[in-house]
Design a protein around this motif. Structure first.
Motif, PDB file in Angstrom:
ATOM      1  N   ILE A 155      36.136  39.375  -3.435  1.00 36.67           N
ATOM      2  CA  ILE A 155      34.686  39.509  -3.707  1.00 36.67           C
ATOM      3  C   ILE A 155      34.007  40.463  -2.720  1.00 36.67           C
ATOM      4  CG2 ILE A 155      33.768  37.628  -2.242  1.00 36.67           C
ATOM      5  CD1 ILE A 155      31.928  36.934  -4.625  1.00 36.67           C
ATOM      6  N   SER A 156      34.649  40.722  -1.591  1.00 40.14           N
ATOM      7  CA  SER A 156      33.949  41.465  -0.552  1.00 40.14           C
ATOM      8  C   SER A 156      34.075  42.978  -0.713  1.00 40.14           C
ATOM      9  CB  SER A 156      34.494  41.071   0.825  1.00 40.14           C
ATOM     10  OG  SER A 156      33.938  41.929   1.799  1.00 40.14           O
ATOM     11  N   PRO A 157      32.941  43.668  -0.759  1.00 42.93           N
ATOM     12  CA  PRO A 157      33.000  45.136  -0.813  1.00 42.93           C
ATOM     13  C   PRO A 157      33.466  45.726   0.512  1.00 42.93           C
ATOM     14  CG  PRO A 157      30.715  44.387  -0.693  1.00 42.93           C
ATOM     15  CD  PRO A 157      31.568  43.153  -0.808  1.00 42.93           C
ATOM     16  N   TYR A 158      33.569  44.892   1.549  1.00 44.44           N
ATOM     17  CA  TYR A 158      34.007  45.371   2.864  1.00 44.44           C
ATOM     18  C   TYR A 158      35.522  45.318   3.026  1.00 44.44           C
ATOM     19  CZ  TYR A 158      29.068  44.650   3.672  1.00 44.44           C
ATOM     20  OH  TYR A 158      27.710  44.697   3.559  1.00 44.44           O
ATOM     21  N   GLN A 159      36.206  44.638   2.110  1.00 43.64           N
ATOM     22  CA  GLN A 159      37.664  44.572   2.193  1.00 43.64           C
ATOM     23  C   GLN A 159      38.295  45.738   1.439  1.00 43.64           C
ATOM     24  OE1 GLN A 159      39.160  42.515   4.144  1.00 43.64           O
ATOM     25  NE2 GLN A 159      37.387  41.228   4.599  1.00 43.64           N
ATOM     26  N   LYS A 160      39.571  45.977   1.729  1.00 43.44           N
ATOM     27  CA  LYS A 160      40.311  47.046   1.049  1.00 43.44           C
ATOM     28  C   LYS A 160      40.852  46.454  -0.250  1.00 43.44           C
ATOM     29  CE  LYS A 160      41.255  49.049   5.576  1.00 43.44           C
ATOM     30  NZ  LYS A 160      40.236  48.236   6.287  1.00 43.44           N
ATOM     31  N   HIS A 161      40.037  46.526  -1.270  1.00 48.14           N
ATOM     32  CA  HIS A 161      40.242  45.777  -2.510  1.00 48.14           C
ATOM     33  C   HIS A 161      41.606  46.032  -3.159  1.00 48.14           C
ATOM     34  CE1 HIS A 161      38.426  43.548  -5.896  1.00 48.14           C
ATOM     35  NE2 HIS A 161      39.203  44.304  -6.640  1.00 48.14           N
TER      36      HIS A 161
END
Ligand code: SF4
Length: 182
Positions: free
Chosen positions: A117-123
């Motif tokens: 869910i996090s846009p800060y992670q390397k999806h």
């Protein structure tokens, strides 16, 4: 359908749980985050998740390991050569392999993670490592791009008074957040 959901923290779980439930999926939560430092931060995030799970009537499986030393030892080599991306790959793999193993041992066909869910992670890296872990342990990685619900989930978490962290988790990310940034 029952699914094991690796949870990095309560705020990121809010919207993931809501989305899964809306799709008739029953998530059981799984806590394994040896990447969160220092201990007071680890404890705040863990205890907030325990409260959230209780309030929501969710089953929470706690692998309660504060992993400062093992995590630092694990990332040290890759960190020197590959920077944040290698460090995060090690971090994702450590957590998702443990989740996949737990899922396999406890009869879950599917697992997923709130990291999606996090846009800060390397999806894409999270997704790839999740799929590799699934193949290794003979379970399925349930991929969903939860990111469109990130802001709404954070807002809801704030309104519910959940503890909101200020950095990703490891001591390196704490440095990146605060060194030269006040
Ligand atoms: S920045 Fe976040 S994802 Fe990357 S290694 Fe640190 S805790 Fe893990």
């Amino acid at each position: 359908m029952k699914l094991l959901l690796h949870t990095c923290c309560a705020p990121c779980s809010v919207q993931c749980v809501e989305t899964l439930r809306a799709g008739d999926i029953r998530p059981d939560l799984f806590w394994y985050n040896p990447n969160i430092h220092p201990y007071t931060e680890y404890r705040s995030r863990r205890d907030t998740l325990v409260k959230f799970a209780g309030d929501e009537g969710l089953t929470l499986n706690l692998e309660d390991e504060y992993g400062l030393r093992s995590f630092i030892a694990g990332v040290y080599g890759v960190n020197e050569s590959g920077g944040g991306r290698s460090r995060c790959a090690y971090c994702y793999r450590t957590r998702l392999e443990k989740t996949a193993a737990f899922a396999a041992e406890h009869g879950y066909e599917y697992f997923s993670t709130t990291l999606l869910i996090s846009p800060y992670q390397k999806h894409d890296l999270v997704r790839g490592i999740g799929e590799e872990a699934a193949a290794r342990y003979g379970v399925q990685f349930f991929y969903r791009d939860f990111r469109p619900g990130f802001r709404a989930g954070q807002k809801q978490a704030r309104e519910r008074g959940l503890y909101m962290q200020k950095y990703c988790g490891c001591i390196f990310s704490e440095e990146e957040r605060y060194l030269n940034n006040g």
